[in-house]
Design an enzyme around this catalytic site. Structure first.
Site, PDB file in Angstrom:
ATOM      1  N   SER A   1       0.855  -1.187   0.000  1.00 28.65           N
ATOM      2  CA  SER A   1       0.000   0.000   0.000  1.00 28.65           C
ATOM      3  C   SER A   1       0.894   1.241   0.000  1.00 28.65           C
ATOM      4  CB  SER A   1      -0.944  -0.050   1.206  1.00 28.65           C
ATOM      5  OG  SER A   1      -2.022   0.827   1.047  1.00 28.65           O
TER       6      SER A   1
ATOM      7  N   HIS B   1      -7.533  -5.618  -1.253  1.00 25.07           N
ATOM      8  CA  HIS B   1      -6.406  -4.973  -0.576  1.00 25.07           C
ATOM      9  C   HIS B   1      -5.977  -5.736   0.676  1.00 25.07           C
ATOM     10  CE1 HIS B   1      -3.874  -1.427  -0.493  1.00 25.07           C
ATOM     11  NE2 HIS B   1      -4.139  -1.209   0.783  1.00 25.07           N
TER      12      HIS B   1
END
Length: 666
Positions: A527, A640
């Site tokens: 990320s 994610h």
């Protein structure tokens, strides 16, 4: 000789994860959720019960599904819980003196988050409903019907007319909104409390069972805002009172036992996404709001990053029995701690021991606590905290795992940056470490960026150490745990001071630890940590291998493709796409792709809507076109959260690819 073996990738299947401790109403026992991975490579959660005197644990569910959110009625006679055993999450009822669970709801899109009224007569819960849904005529689709529905959807165009049309957790949004519903136990009747084009989240029920506390954004421009207001709803008069002013985000709101006050968490976006969470107090009579934490300079809640926490646990605020104190977790200096505050804002430490408290329960009968605690060498168990400060172990679900496998204790670093910030970091030595030998070293960079590494169990790091790597991880500026100025310090400066912080940490570690091989350095992160990995390899050739995970490479496109891009870009960089595209391009790692000489592995989930896969695609195509050393691994059906709660097989594949890459180039 080592008496324990090194950690292996497949050992992730052995982990037992505990969450959601809840004292029984009489304080004599507690319940919790135990999550494991069963043979079919799927997660399974069971509800457990333990009598505190006998220390005997009994499973209350056996069905191989996800059972969670067990809530005992205040009279102790019944328990409601959430289960996926029929397909969608639905509510089920258990009698505490035995017998089979009975299904309470068959809502089309499921029913979640049950909460008892204080008189044990009603269960309040939330359910996703379409605008004209009738709650009295709800049937859950069979697996066959659900499959047909999915197939039919694939053949239909998807019409979008709102800004917030997707999210990483939910995927593409449907037309449902989360509504609050009341179920009366005696006659199984249902009453819909909220209705409207908003998502309502039930927070609490008043001690006299007459008033509901919920959050929602009912503003006209809700689609463009992240605000979340707090409301009181009077059940008899149907009167709604708005307690907040539409300028902040509020959550975890709880009535005091005497019904006179409400404590809740929130903030008013003073530093956008880098704002510290505050503790607010509302007076029910006067409707006045005060901030108890205004001079604390500490993050309230649990900002610790790990890759093995599954299931939610209480982080506060929790009231004591006489409404004079509030308990909550704080994030501080690489650890989390249990604190208390008086209603006048005087704060005290209840427990701290340089580890990760991931949840707690408070027992009003003996003023003691159950703490969920994890450390770098313990995946997490429950402990009883006595009023004299001593801890007593209650669970030992990872006993076999810990007896067999060697885990590394971190060594702490304190890094002084060139502009006089103090950065905290840690080093893990490799398994079977030999004095005098040089070892390849991997720098790990966390996501967020407003989060924190620390004294928690982290499977990925332990695995790298088990495979012969030194692991260095730090909390550069922008991380939580070190006050408001520190967490705000990377905004508008991505790739500036934060980059220098992690590189200074590498220098410091090399100076302190002679066993680091300076010719064999690797870097990885996910990320924001993926952004920083991409940035690093575009600005130095110091690293001989890099693995970028769910990363950001281009802020220009991120603005339009990420589920948070339309606000995150402005929050973190001060500009949106049309304001100043040149500025966004300046700190997009893609701009510096021609400089990249480090062999780069790109790992990305295909259903990642937070950092969408096109971010990985752009970087891969650019580097491949430039004939650089690059490889791209795409994980189907992964969002994610792949590394933390994704499909177990995919989680193992991801780790294997990372090891393969570092083994090849380091």
């Amino acid at each position: 000789m080592h008496d324990k073996r090194a950690l292996q990738t497949e050992d992730i299947l052995q982990l037992n994860v505990v969450s959601d401790p809840q004292f029984t109403p009489d304080g004599q026992a507690f319940t919790y959720t135990l999550t494991t991975i069963h043979e079919q490579n799927e997660y399974e959660s069971q509800l457990m019960y333990q009598n505190l005197k006998e220390k005997q644990t009994t499973p209350w569910t056996f069905h191989s599904s996800k059972n969670s959110k067990l809530r005992l009625s205040p009279d102790g006679k019944r328990a409601v819980f959430q289960s996926t055993r029929s397909g969608r999450p639905q509510l089920w009822l258990l009698h505490t003196d035995g017998g089979e669970a009975k299904q309470l709801t068959t809502f089309r899109y499921g029913a979640m988050d049950p909460m008892w009224s204080k008189d044990s007569q009603h269960i309040f819960f939330t359910a996703p409903l379409e605008h004209d849904d009738d709650i009295h005529n709800q049937t859950e689709p069979s697996k066959e019907e659900e499959k047909k529905e999915k197939e039919a959807k694939k053949k239909q165009p998807f019409m979008i007319n709102r800004l917030k049309y997707k999210s990483d957790a939910r995927g593409f949004h449907d037309d449902t909104r989360s509504q609050i519903i009341r179920l009366t136990i005696d006659n199984s009747s249902l009453l819909q409390i909220t209705d409207g084009d908003a998502d309502y989240r039930l927070q609490d029920i008043s001690p006299d069972s007459t008033t509901l506390l919920y959050t929602a954004n009912l503003n006209d421009h809700a689609d463009y805002e992240l605000n979340n207001d707090l409301y009181c709803f009077q059940m008899f008069t149907k009167e709604t009172t708005k307690l907040t002013d539409g300028k902040g985000i509020y959550h975890n709101a709880r009535f005091s036992p005497d019904g006179s006050k409400i404590a809740c968490f929130g903030h008013e976006f003073a530093y956008k996404g880098a704002s510290l969470t505050e503790l607010y107090l509302f007076d029910i009579k006067t409707k006045e709001k005060s901030c108890l934490s205004s001079d604390w300079d500490i993050e309230i809640g649990d900002a610790m990053i790990g890759d093995t926490r599954l299931g939610e646990s209480e982080i506060g605020p929790v009231w004591n029995e006489d409404s004079s104190k509030i308990f909550f977790i704080v994030t501080n200096q690489g650890a989390t701690e249990l604190h208390a505050a008086s209603i006048y804002g005087k704060k005290e430490e209840i427990y701290k021991d340089n580890n990760h408290i991931f949840g707690f329960a408070y027992n009003k009968h003996c003023q003691c606590f159950i703490l969920g605690i994890s450390s770098p060498t313990n995946p997490g168990e429950f402990y009883l905290l006595h009023d004299n400060g001593s801890l007593e172990a209650l669970t030992d679900h990872n006993c076999a795992f810990l007896k067999e496998i060697a885990l590394q204790e971190p060594e702490e670093l304190s890094i002084q940056t060139e502009d006089n910030w103090q950065v905290q970091g840690w080093v893990l030595r490799p398994y079977a470490f030999i004095e005098g030998k040089k070892y390849p070293t991997i720098l790990e960079i966390h996501g967020g960026p407003h989060a924190m590494y620390g004294q928690a169990f982290f499977f990925e790091m332990q695995l790298l150490a088990a495979k012969g790597y030194v692991v260095l991880y730090t909390n550069p500026r922008g991380s939580h745990g070190y006050g408001q100025s520190f967490v705000n310090a990377c905004r508008g400066d991505y790739g500036g001071g934060d980059y220098r912080d992690v590189m200074t940490a590498v220098d410091d570690a090399i100076e302190k630890f002679s066993f680091i091989d300076t010719e064999r350095l690797g870097v990885t992160g996910g990320s924001y940590g993926g952004f920083m990995t991409n940035w690093i390899v575009g600005h130095t050739n110091r690293f001989k291998a890099a693995v970028t995970q769910r990363s950001i490479s281009n802020w220009l496109s991120f603005y339009g493709v990420s589920d948070i891009g339309f606000f995150f870009t402005e929050w973190e960089h001060g500009v949106n796409l049309l304001d100043d595209p040149t500025k966004l391009w300046e700190f997009s790692p893609l701009k510096y792709a021609a400089n990249i000489e480090t062999p780069l592995l790109i790992l990305h989930g295909e259903l990642d809507y937070r950092c969408p896969i096109e971010q990985g695609e752009q970087l891969f195509i650019t580097l491949k076109h430039l004939k650089k050393e690059v490889e791209f691994i795409r994980f189907p059906n992964a969002n994610h959260e792949l590394s933390r709660s994704g499909d177990p097989n995919m989680r193992m594949e991801r780790l294997q690819h990372m090891l393969r890459w570092f083994d090849t180039y380091l």
